[in-house]
Design a protein around this motif. Structure first.
Motif, PDB file in Angstrom:
ATOM      1  N   THR A  33      39.491  39.405  38.740  1.00  0.00           N
ATOM      2  CA  THR A  33      38.473  39.703  39.694  1.00  0.00           C
ATOM      3  C   THR A  33      37.652  40.012  38.313  1.00  0.00           C
ATOM      4  N   TRP A  58      30.677  39.602  37.015  1.00  0.00           N
ATOM      5  CA  TRP A  58      29.960  39.752  38.498  1.00  0.00           C
ATOM      6  C   TRP A  58      28.658  40.217  37.452  1.00  0.00           C
ATOM      7  N   THR A  79      28.862  43.346  49.674  1.00  0.00           N
ATOM      8  CA  THR A  79      29.919  43.529  50.502  1.00  0.00           C
ATOM      9  C   THR A  79      31.023  42.767  50.422  1.00  0.00           C
ATOM     10  N   VAL A  80      32.451  42.728  51.102  1.00  0.00           N
ATOM     11  CA  VAL A  80      33.263  41.651  50.184  1.00  0.00           C
ATOM     12  C   VAL A  80      34.002  41.236  51.996  1.00  0.00           C
ATOM     13  N   GLY A 109      36.318  38.060  53.342  1.00  0.00           N
ATOM     14  CA  GLY A 109      37.977  37.267  52.554  1.00  0.00           C
ATOM     15  C   GLY A 109      38.667  36.501  53.356  1.00  0.00           C
ATOM     16  N   GLN A 116      40.131  42.092  49.831  1.00  0.00           N
ATOM     17  CA  GLN A 116      38.335  42.694  50.393  1.00  0.00           C
ATOM     18  C   GLN A 116      38.228  44.158  49.443  1.00  0.00           C
ATOM     19  N   VAL A 142      38.644  43.387  45.503  1.00  0.00           N
ATOM     20  CA  VAL A 142      38.169  43.214  44.930  1.00  0.00           C
ATOM     21  C   VAL A 142      37.316  43.411  44.292  1.00  0.00           C
ATOM     22  N   LYS A 143      36.342  44.445  45.838  1.00  0.00           N
ATOM     23  CA  LYS A 143      35.817  45.626  45.913  1.00  0.00           C
ATOM     24  C   LYS A 143      35.715  46.678  44.262  1.00  0.00           C
ATOM     25  N   THR A 199      26.968  38.690  49.367  1.00  0.00           N
ATOM     26  CA  THR A 199      28.349  39.174  50.112  1.00  0.00           C
ATOM     27  C   THR A 199      29.025  38.649  49.338  1.00  0.00           C
ATOM     28  N   ILE A 200      30.362  38.711  49.019  1.00  0.00           N
ATOM     29  CA  ILE A 200      31.083  38.362  48.181  1.00  0.00           C
ATOM     30  C   ILE A 200      32.073  37.595  48.727  1.00  0.00           C
ATOM     31  N   GLN A 201      32.543  36.841  48.784  1.00  0.00           N
ATOM     32  CA  GLN A 201      34.150  36.025  49.454  1.00  0.00           C
ATOM     33  C   GLN A 201      35.294  36.244  48.414  1.00  0.00           C
ATOM     34  N   LEU A 218      36.812  32.806  44.415  1.00  0.00           N
ATOM     35  CA  LEU A 218      35.919  34.751  45.161  1.00  0.00           C
ATOM     36  C   LEU A 218      34.372  33.524  43.898  1.00  0.00           C
TER      37      LEU A 218
END
Length: 378
Positions: free
Chosen positions: A78, A83, A94-95, A97, A111, A114-115, A139-141, A151
């Motif tokens: 990641t 990014w 925010t993340v 998942g 989550q 990843v954050k 908003t990241i997933q 991602l």
């Protein structure tokens, strides 16, 4: 211009419809999987896709995809993604998942990892330990499926079914994206008569009118990525101007929307006004049994009651039998009916020309398509 991988997500069963919409926008290199369609575009494609896709749920920017069987692997891979090229120094992110059939099954832990990885990437770019996160929202997933992590960053914000015209709705409304897909899966076009005898809050006829008039479904709403500097406000402005110019103000549509509930008709009229198509639709307070027309080669598209609630099943079964008898008299018309009732064909009295499995929210439904004869060429 950047070369980006985009993902248009969709309700199960609508992937082919969304793919066709993407192709109509001029994008290629398309891959179709369950619930998602991946394609290649640039910054402008983000604006164009959000404004024009009628049947997709949202548009995601794909940042990367890789195997992740441990938290360390998830963190390092990641962190290696760019990014910092998309999220500015003051960006708020925010993340979210989900995890299906993966060794990393704890979504909150994924989550958090990843954050942390994204923050570390940002630290190395901006040489600081603390970020205020007061700027544009991202908003990241992280989606894990069979140990493969995908991602993405959500470019849409609120789901694409939120067109901005339906502030009021009747009980159990149909999603705008599904309604648009139902129209696109039919043989209706702007030259044919359209009828919805169970219009409710007007979603199906409004979506048909927007298609007939070529109104971009996202024209009257905002999107998360409008604030992103990587796209720029000029691109969004240009695409909105292009969408306004594309509207066909001269087309004459013959769209009829009926319902037996006077409150529903009033709500539908208000929604049509907000969508800018109130002059395209004739609303009538009328029961389905009282359909009376001498027109030929029309198209019926409707979402009748399903009878999901106790006490309504027998009423609905009777309604379907009446529909079958009434619609049969419209011998040159094509009919398209969505319902969760598995005995619909038996009750209606005729086997559909084609049946398609779909989902109305979480309800599994079938879209029954009864093809009428082709209209004679003018």
């Amino acid at each position: 211009m950047l070369k980006l991988k985009l993902i248009a997500t969709s309700t199960f069963g609508l992937e082919a419809v969304v793919k066709r919409e993407i192709q109509d926008l001029g994008y290629e290199d398309i891959e179709v999987e369950n619930g998602k369609i991946t394609y290649t575009g640039d910054e402008r494609a983000i604006a164009k896709s959000n404004l024009w896709l009628r049947s997709a749920d949202r548009v995601l920017l794909k940042m990367g995809e890789f195997k992740a069987r441990s938290f360390e692997e998830l963190f390092e891979k990641t962190k290696s993604l760019p990014w910092d090229e998309f999220i500015p120094e003051d960006g708020e992110f925010t993340v979210t998942g989900k995890s299906v059939k993966s060794q990393l099954h704890s979504v909150p832990d994924c989550q958090a990892i990843v954050k942390k990885a994204v923050v570390e990437k940002m630290k190395s770019r901006y040489n600081r330990d603390w970020f205020e996160e007061t700027g544009p929202k991202f908003t990241i997933q992280v989606a894990l499926l069979k140990d493969t992590a995908t991602l993405t960053i959500d470019t849409s914000g609120v789901g694409l079914h939120k067109r901005g015209y339906r502030e009021e709705a009747v009980e159990a409304p149909l999603k705008e994206t599904l309604a648009a897909a139902m129209v696109n899966l039919s043989f209706w076009d702007k030259n044919r008569i359209f009828l919805d005898p169970f219009c409710g809050s007007g979603t199906i006829p409004i979506e048909a009118a927007m298609i007939g008039r070529n109104i971009a479904p996202g024209l009257n709403r905002s999107f998360a990525s409008e604030q992103w500097s990587i796209i720029g406000k000029d691109i969004w402005k240009e695409e909105r101007v292009n969408a306004l110019k594309a509207i066909d103000q001269d087309v004459e549509l013959k769209i009829y929307a009926q319902d037996m509930d006077p409150d529903a008709i009033e709500i539908a009229k208000e929604n049509a006004y907000k969508a800018g198509v109130d002059d395209c639709i004739r609303f009538q307070l009328k029961r389905m049994e009282n359909i009376n027309t001498k027109d030929e080669y029309g198209v019926i598209i409707c979402n009748p009651p399903y009878g999901e609630r106790l006490g309504r099943k027998k009423q609905v079964e009777k309604l379907y039998k009446t529909m079958g008898k009434k619609f049969e008299k419209l011998s040159t018309w094509s009919k398209y009916i969505i319902t969760s009732n598995e005995n619909f064909e038996k009750l209606y009295g005729k086997k559909a020309s084609k049946k398609r499995k779909l989902y109305n929210g979480r309800i599994k439904v079938d879209y029954y398509q009864y093809y009428g004869p082709k209209p004679p060429k003018k």
